[in-house]
Design a protein around this motif. Structure first.
Motif, PDB file in Angstrom:
ATOM      1  N   THR A  67       0.841  -1.198   0.000  1.00  0.00           N
ATOM      2  CA  THR A  67       0.000   0.000   0.000  1.00  0.00           C
ATOM      3  C   THR A  67       0.874   1.246   0.000  1.00  0.00           C
ATOM      4  O   THR A  67       2.023   1.224   0.436  1.00  0.00           O
ATOM      5  N   HIS A  68       0.258   2.330  -0.488  1.00  0.00           N
ATOM      6  CA  HIS A  68       0.855   3.667  -0.441  1.00  0.00           C
ATOM      7  C   HIS A  68      -0.129   4.574   0.295  1.00  0.00           C
ATOM      8  O   HIS A  68      -0.450   5.657  -0.180  1.00  0.00           O
ATOM      9  N   LEU A  69      -0.632   4.133   1.434  1.00  0.00           N
ATOM     10  CA  LEU A  69      -1.817   4.812   1.993  1.00  0.00           C
ATOM     11  C   LEU A  69      -1.518   6.129   2.702  1.00  0.00           C
ATOM     12  O   LEU A  69      -2.435   6.835   3.101  1.00  0.00           O
ATOM     13  N   VAL A  70      -0.243   6.483   2.862  1.00  0.00           N
ATOM     14  CA  VAL A  70       0.091   7.794   3.426  1.00  0.00           C
ATOM     15  C   VAL A  70       0.401   8.760   2.283  1.00  0.00           C
ATOM     16  O   VAL A  70       1.384   8.587   1.564  1.00  0.00           O
ATOM     17  N   PHE A  71      -0.442   9.746   2.116  1.00  0.00           N
ATOM     18  CA  PHE A  71      -0.212  10.754   1.067  1.00  0.00           C
ATOM     19  C   PHE A  71      -1.062  11.974   1.337  1.00  0.00           C
ATOM     20  O   PHE A  71      -2.074  11.912   2.043  1.00  0.00           O
ATOM     21  N   GLY A  72      -0.664  13.087   0.751  1.00  0.00           N
ATOM     22  CA  GLY A  72      -1.442  14.302   0.839  1.00  0.00           C
ATOM     23  C   GLY A  72      -2.224  14.544  -0.439  1.00  0.00           C
ATOM     24  O   GLY A  72      -1.915  13.990  -1.492  1.00  0.00           O
ATOM     25  N   GLY A  73      -3.239  15.370  -0.338  1.00  0.00           N
ATOM     26  CA  GLY A  73      -3.989  15.764  -1.521  1.00  0.00           C
ATOM     27  C   GLY A  73      -4.988  14.735  -1.986  1.00  0.00           C
ATOM     28  O   GLY A  73      -5.277  13.740  -1.316  1.00  0.00           O
ATOM     29  N   ASP A  74      -5.509  14.966  -3.187  1.00  0.00           N
ATOM     30  CA  ASP A  74      -6.563  14.144  -3.761  1.00  0.00           C
ATOM     31  C   ASP A  74      -6.455  14.214  -5.280  1.00  0.00           C
ATOM     32  O   ASP A  74      -6.187  15.273  -5.835  1.00  0.00           O
ATOM     33  N   ARG A  75      -6.609  13.070  -5.960  1.00  0.00           N
ATOM     34  CA  ARG A  75      -6.479  13.075  -7.423  1.00  0.00           C
ATOM     35  C   ARG A  75      -7.731  12.557  -8.121  1.00  0.00           C
ATOM     36  O   ARG A  75      -7.668  12.066  -9.251  1.00  0.00           O
ATOM     37  N   SER A  76      -8.876  12.696  -7.460  1.00  0.00           N
ATOM     38  CA  SER A  76     -10.118  12.266  -8.103  1.00  0.00           C
ATOM     39  C   SER A  76     -10.432  13.130  -9.323  1.00  0.00           C
ATOM     40  O   SER A  76     -11.053  12.667 -10.283  1.00  0.00           O
ATOM     41  N   GLY A  77      -9.977  14.384  -9.295  1.00  0.00           N
ATOM     42  CA  GLY A  77     -10.191  15.249 -10.453  1.00  0.00           C
ATOM     43  C   GLY A  77      -9.441  14.748 -11.673  1.00  0.00           C
ATOM     44  O   GLY A  77      -9.940  14.838 -12.804  1.00  0.00           O
ATOM     45  N   GLU A  78      -8.240  14.197 -11.466  1.00  0.00           N
ATOM     46  CA  GLU A  78      -7.486  13.629 -12.586  1.00  0.00           C
ATOM     47  C   GLU A  78      -8.187  12.391 -13.145  1.00  0.00           C
ATOM     48  O   GLU A  78      -8.177  12.166 -14.368  1.00  0.00           O
ATOM     49  N   PHE A  79      -8.785  11.613 -12.271  1.00  0.00           N
ATOM     50  CA  PHE A  79      -9.560  10.444 -12.707  1.00  0.00           C
ATOM     51  C   PHE A  79     -10.674  10.892 -13.650  1.00  0.00           C
ATOM     52  O   PHE A  79     -10.897  10.312 -14.718  1.00  0.00           O
ATOM     53  N   GLU A  80     -11.332  11.975 -13.270  1.00  0.00           N
ATOM     54  CA  GLU A  80     -12.402  12.520 -14.101  1.00  0.00           C
ATOM     55  C   GLU A  80     -11.849  13.036 -15.426  1.00  0.00           C
ATOM     56  O   GLU A  80     -12.443  12.805 -16.495  1.00  0.00           O
ATOM     57  N   GLN A  81     -10.698  13.704 -15.382  1.00  0.00           N
ATOM     58  CA  GLN A  81     -10.086  14.208 -16.611  1.00  0.00           C
ATOM     59  C   GLN A  81      -9.740  13.071 -17.577  1.00  0.00           C
ATOM     60  O   GLN A  81      -9.985  13.176 -18.784  1.00  0.00           O
ATOM     61  N   ARG A  82      -9.151  12.003 -17.050  1.00  0.00           N
ATOM     62  CA  ARG A  82      -8.771  10.888 -17.922  1.00  0.00           C
ATOM     63  C   ARG A  82      -9.994  10.295 -18.611  1.00  0.00           C
ATOM     64  O   ARG A  82      -9.943   9.922 -19.784  1.00  0.00           O
ATOM     65  N   LEU A  83     -11.110  10.221 -17.896  1.00  0.00           N
ATOM     66  CA  LEU A  83     -12.335   9.694 -18.487  1.00  0.00           C
ATOM     67  C   LEU A  83     -12.903  10.635 -19.547  1.00  0.00           C
ATOM     68  O   LEU A  83     -13.692  10.220 -20.389  1.00  0.00           O
ATOM     69  N   GLN A  84     -12.485  11.883 -19.499  1.00  0.00           N
ATOM     70  CA  GLN A  84     -12.935  12.864 -20.502  1.00  0.00           C
ATOM     71  C   GLN A  84     -11.935  12.989 -21.646  1.00  0.00           C
ATOM     72  O   GLN A  84     -12.073  13.863 -22.498  1.00  0.00           O
ATOM     73  N   GLY A  85     -10.914  12.126 -21.655  1.00  0.00           N
ATOM     74  CA  GLY A  85      -9.995  12.068 -22.776  1.00  0.00           C
ATOM     75  C   GLY A  85      -8.685  12.801 -22.606  1.00  0.00           C
ATOM     76  O   GLY A  85      -7.880  12.847 -23.546  1.00  0.00           O
ATOM     77  N   VAL A  86      -8.444  13.388 -21.437  1.00  0.00           N
ATOM     78  CA  VAL A  86      -7.172  14.082 -21.212  1.00  0.00           C
ATOM     79  C   VAL A  86      -6.103  13.026 -20.928  1.00  0.00           C
ATOM     80  O   VAL A  86      -6.293  12.144 -20.086  1.00  0.00           O
ATOM     81  N   SER A  87      -4.982  13.098 -21.615  1.00  0.00           N
ATOM     82  CA  SER A  87      -3.938  12.091 -21.447  1.00  0.00           C
ATOM     83  C   SER A  87      -3.161  12.303 -20.156  1.00  0.00           C
ATOM     84  O   SER A  87      -3.149  13.404 -19.586  1.00  0.00           O
ATOM     85  N   TYR A  88      -2.483  11.231 -19.716  1.00  0.00           N
ATOM     86  CA  TYR A  88      -1.656  11.333 -18.514  1.00  0.00           C
ATOM     87  C   TYR A  88      -0.560  12.375 -18.714  1.00  0.00           C
ATOM     88  O   TYR A  88      -0.241  13.152 -17.807  1.00  0.00           O
ATOM     89  N   GLY A  97      -0.559  14.422 -11.772  1.00  0.00           N
ATOM     90  CA  GLY A  97       0.154  13.160 -11.648  1.00  0.00           C
ATOM     91  C   GLY A  97       0.869  13.056 -10.316  1.00  0.00           C
ATOM     92  O   GLY A  97       0.512  13.711  -9.332  1.00  0.00           O
ATOM     93  N   ILE A  98       1.909  12.250 -10.285  1.00  0.00           N
ATOM     94  CA  ILE A  98       2.622  12.027  -9.037  1.00  0.00           C
ATOM     95  C   ILE A  98       3.221  13.318  -8.491  1.00  0.00           C
ATOM     96  O   ILE A  98       3.346  13.491  -7.277  1.00  0.00           O
ATOM     97  N   ALA A  99       3.541  14.265  -9.377  1.00  0.00           N
ATOM     98  CA  ALA A  99       4.101  15.540  -8.920  1.00  0.00           C
ATOM     99  C   ALA A  99       3.129  16.267  -7.998  1.00  0.00           C
ATOM    100  O   ALA A  99       3.554  16.910  -7.024  1.00  0.00           O
ATOM    101  N   SER A 100       1.851  16.174  -8.294  1.00  0.00           N
ATOM    102  CA  SER A 100       0.863  16.853  -7.448  1.00  0.00           C
ATOM    103  C   SER A 100       0.783  16.196  -6.075  1.00  0.00           C
ATOM    104  O   SER A 100       0.616  16.879  -5.060  1.00  0.00           O
ATOM    105  N   THR A 101       0.903  14.862  -6.037  1.00  0.00           N
ATOM    106  CA  THR A 101       0.880  14.164  -4.751  1.00  0.00           C
ATOM    107  C   THR A 101       2.138  14.482  -3.948  1.00  0.00           C
ATOM    108  O   THR A 101       2.077  14.663  -2.725  1.00  0.00           O
ATOM    109  N   VAL A 102       3.290  14.556  -4.621  1.00  0.00           N
ATOM    110  CA  VAL A 102       4.526  14.928  -3.932  1.00  0.00           C
ATOM    111  C   VAL A 102       4.390  16.325  -3.336  1.00  0.00           C
ATOM    112  O   VAL A 102       4.740  16.566  -2.165  1.00  0.00           O
ATOM    113  N   ARG A 103       3.870  17.223  -4.116  1.00  0.00           N
ATOM    114  CA  ARG A 103       3.719  18.607  -3.641  1.00  0.00           C
ATOM    115  C   ARG A 103       2.791  18.658  -2.416  1.00  0.00           C
ATOM    116  O   ARG A 103       3.118  19.292  -1.402  1.00  0.00           O
TER     117      ARG A 103
END
Length: 402
Positions: A67-88, A97-103
Motif C-alpha cells: 500500500t501507499h496509503l500515506v499521502f497528501g492531496g486528492d487526485r479524483s479530479g485527474e480520474f475525471e479528466q482521464r475519463l474525458q480524454g485528457v492524457s496522462y 500526476g505524481i508531482a501533485s501528490t509529492v507537492r
C-alpha cells in the motif's frame, strides 16, 4: 487470559491451501495460537474465557502487503479528466500526476497525513486486514520521507494493526533533480536511506524499476546500500515494460517483486529459485485499463508464491477493500478463490518477511484471525464489496468497531 474459540470452521491456509478443520477450536494465550484442531480432540487444555463463534468460517487475518496509503492531496479530479480524454502526459504537464501528490505530501503537516491515513487504514481494518505495509515515496526528500515513515510507525501504534514501513524514495524523480537521476540515486544511497535506517523508521527498501522511473543499474545501487544496512528489498517491476527487474530483485533475494505484467518465464524461474514472492496488483491493472496479464501460468509452473494486494494509492489504485482485490485477481488474472485467499494471507505475510508469525492459523503464530458469517470460503472472493458480517480478532483480542 487464555481464550477458547469454538463452534467454527477453520480455514488454516497452511501451505497456502484452505486446509479446513471442520468443527474447529482455537486456544489463544498472550497473543498467540496455543492450540488448534477439531473441537472433539480438545482435551484437558485449561482456559479462562470461552467464545462461541456461531458457526463462522475463521481465516487468518488478511495481510495487505503493498500500500501507499500515506499521502497528501486528492487526485479524483485527474480520474475525471482521464475519463474525458485528457492524457496522462497532459495532466502531468498541468502539474498533476505524481508531482501533485509529492507537492501536497510535502506541504501537509504530519498530523494531517496521519489523520487521512488513519481513515484509509480503518477501512482496510474493517475489511478484515490485520497486517499491512505502508510505503513512503511521495516525499522524495529526507524530511518528507521521514515524515511519511513516522506516520506509518504511528499508525501501528494507534490502531490494532501490524504495520511494516518500506522506504520507497526511489519512486520517482523529484522536481529539484530534474535531468539528474543518477545524482538523486546518490543522494538516496549516501544520505537519505542511511539516515532513515539509523532512526529505526525502515523495515524494507523498495524502488520503481521502469523506463519512466529508474533503470536496473540505478536500482541495483539502492539495493546494495540496503543490503549493507541489513534491510530486505522489494521492487516495483515489469508493470509497463520488460526490464527484468524481477530477476534483479531475485539476485538480491528480494522479499517480493510487484506488478509483473511484463515479466518473462526466465524472471519467474529466477524468482522461484530465490523464494521471491510475486505480488499481483489487480486494482492498478483495472484502473489503468491494462491488457497485458501477468504470466500466471508461468508463476504456477515454477511454484512462485503469488500474493494479492490493494496497491492503495491516490493515482492508479484508490482501493479501500482488499476483498475486492481478491475478486479482481480471480476475474482478471484467473486465480482460484483459494489462490486469492492464500495471496492475501500466507503469501502476503511472506512478502513482508512475516511468514513465521502471520498468514496462517498454526500453533505458535500470532492470534490474528477473522470469523466470517459466510457459507464457504469462496464467498470472500465472490462478493463485490459490501461489509460482510465478521468478527476481527488481533493478538487474541476482538476488535470493537463501535
Amino acid at each position: 487470559m487464555k481464550h477458547l474459540w469454538h463452534n467454527c470452521h477453520a480455514v488454516t491456509m497452511k501451505d497456502g491451501k484452505y486446509s479446513i478443520i471442520e468443527d474447529a477450536a482455537l486456544v489463544t494465550y498472550a497473543g498467540r495460537i496455543e492450540w488448534i484442531g477439531p473441537y472433539q480432540q480438545l482435551k484437558s487444555i485449561p482456559y479462562d474465557v470461552e467464545v462461541d463463534l456461531d458457526g463462522a468460517w475463521v481465516t487468518p487475518g488478511l495481510v495487505d502487503c503493498h500500500t501507499h496509503l500515506v499521502f497528501g492531496g486528492d487526485r479524483s479530479g485527474e480520474f475525471e479528466q482521464r475519463l474525458q480524454g485528457v492524457s496522462y502526459a497532459e495532466i502531468a504537464a498541468q502539474g498533476g500526476g505524481i508531482a501533485s501528490t509529492v507537492r501536497a505530501t510535502r506541504e501537509a503537516p504530519e498530523d494531517e497525513l496521519l489523520a487521512s491515513a488513519t481513515r484509509r487504514a480503518e477501512q482496510l481494518l474493517r475489511d478484515g486486514v490485520t497486517t499491512l505495509e505502508v510505503k513512503s515515496g511521495y516525499g522524495l526528500d529526507l524530511s518528507s520521507e521521514r515524515k511519511m515513515l513516522r506516520v506509518a510507525r504511528r499508525l501501528g501504534e494507534n490502531l490494532p494493526l501490524t504495520v511494516r514501513a518500506t522506504c520507497l524514495a526511489a519512486h520517482a524523480l523529484p522536481p529539484e533533480y530534474a535531468g539528474r537521476a543518477d545524482d538523486y540515486i546518490t543522494h538516496i544511497c549516501d544520505e537519505l536511506l542511511p539516515a532513515l535506517a539509523s532512526e529505526g523508521l525502515v523495515d524494507a527498501v523498495d524502488a520503481f524499476c521502469e523506463h519512466l522511473a529508474f533503470s536496473p543499474a540505478q536500482v541495483e545501487r539502492v539495493f546494495k546500500v540496503a543490503k549493507g544496512l541489513g534491510l530486505p528489498v522489494k521492487l516495483h517491476a515489469e508493470q509497463l515494460s520488460s526490464l527484468h527487474g524481477s530477476s534483479l530483485a531475485a539476485r538480491y533475494q528480494a522479499l517480493s517483486a510487484d506488478h509483473l505484467e511484463f515479466m518473462t518465464e526466465e524472471d519467474a524461474i529466477a524468482m522461484a529459485a530465490a523464494g521471491t514472492v510475486a505480488v499481483l496488483l489487480p486494482g492498478a491493472f483495472y484502473l489503468l485499463r491494462e491488457t497485458q496479464l501477468p504470466p500466471i501460468e508461468a508463476l504456477r509452473r515454477h511454484s512462485v508464491p503469488m500474493a494479492v494486494a490493494s496497491d492503495l494509492n491516490p493515482g492508479t489504485s484508490p482501493a479501500l477493500s482488499l476483498r475486492l482485490m481478491l475478486n479482481m485477481a480471480c476475474t482478471s488474472f484467473r486465480l482460484t478463490p483459494e489462490e486469492a485467499l492464500a495471496g492475501a494471507t500466507l503469501h502476503a505475510a511472506r512478502a513482508l518477511g512475516l511468514a513465521d508469525s502471520h498468514g496462517s492459523l498454526e500453533v505458535g503464530k500470532t492470534a490474528d484471525f477473522v470469523a466470517w458469517d459466510i457459507q464457504r470460503p469462496a464467498e470472500l472472493a465472490y462478493w463485490l464489496g459490501g461489509d460482510l458480517p465478521k468478527r476481527v480478532i488481533r493478538h487474541g483480542k476482538e476488535i470493537n468497531f463501535g
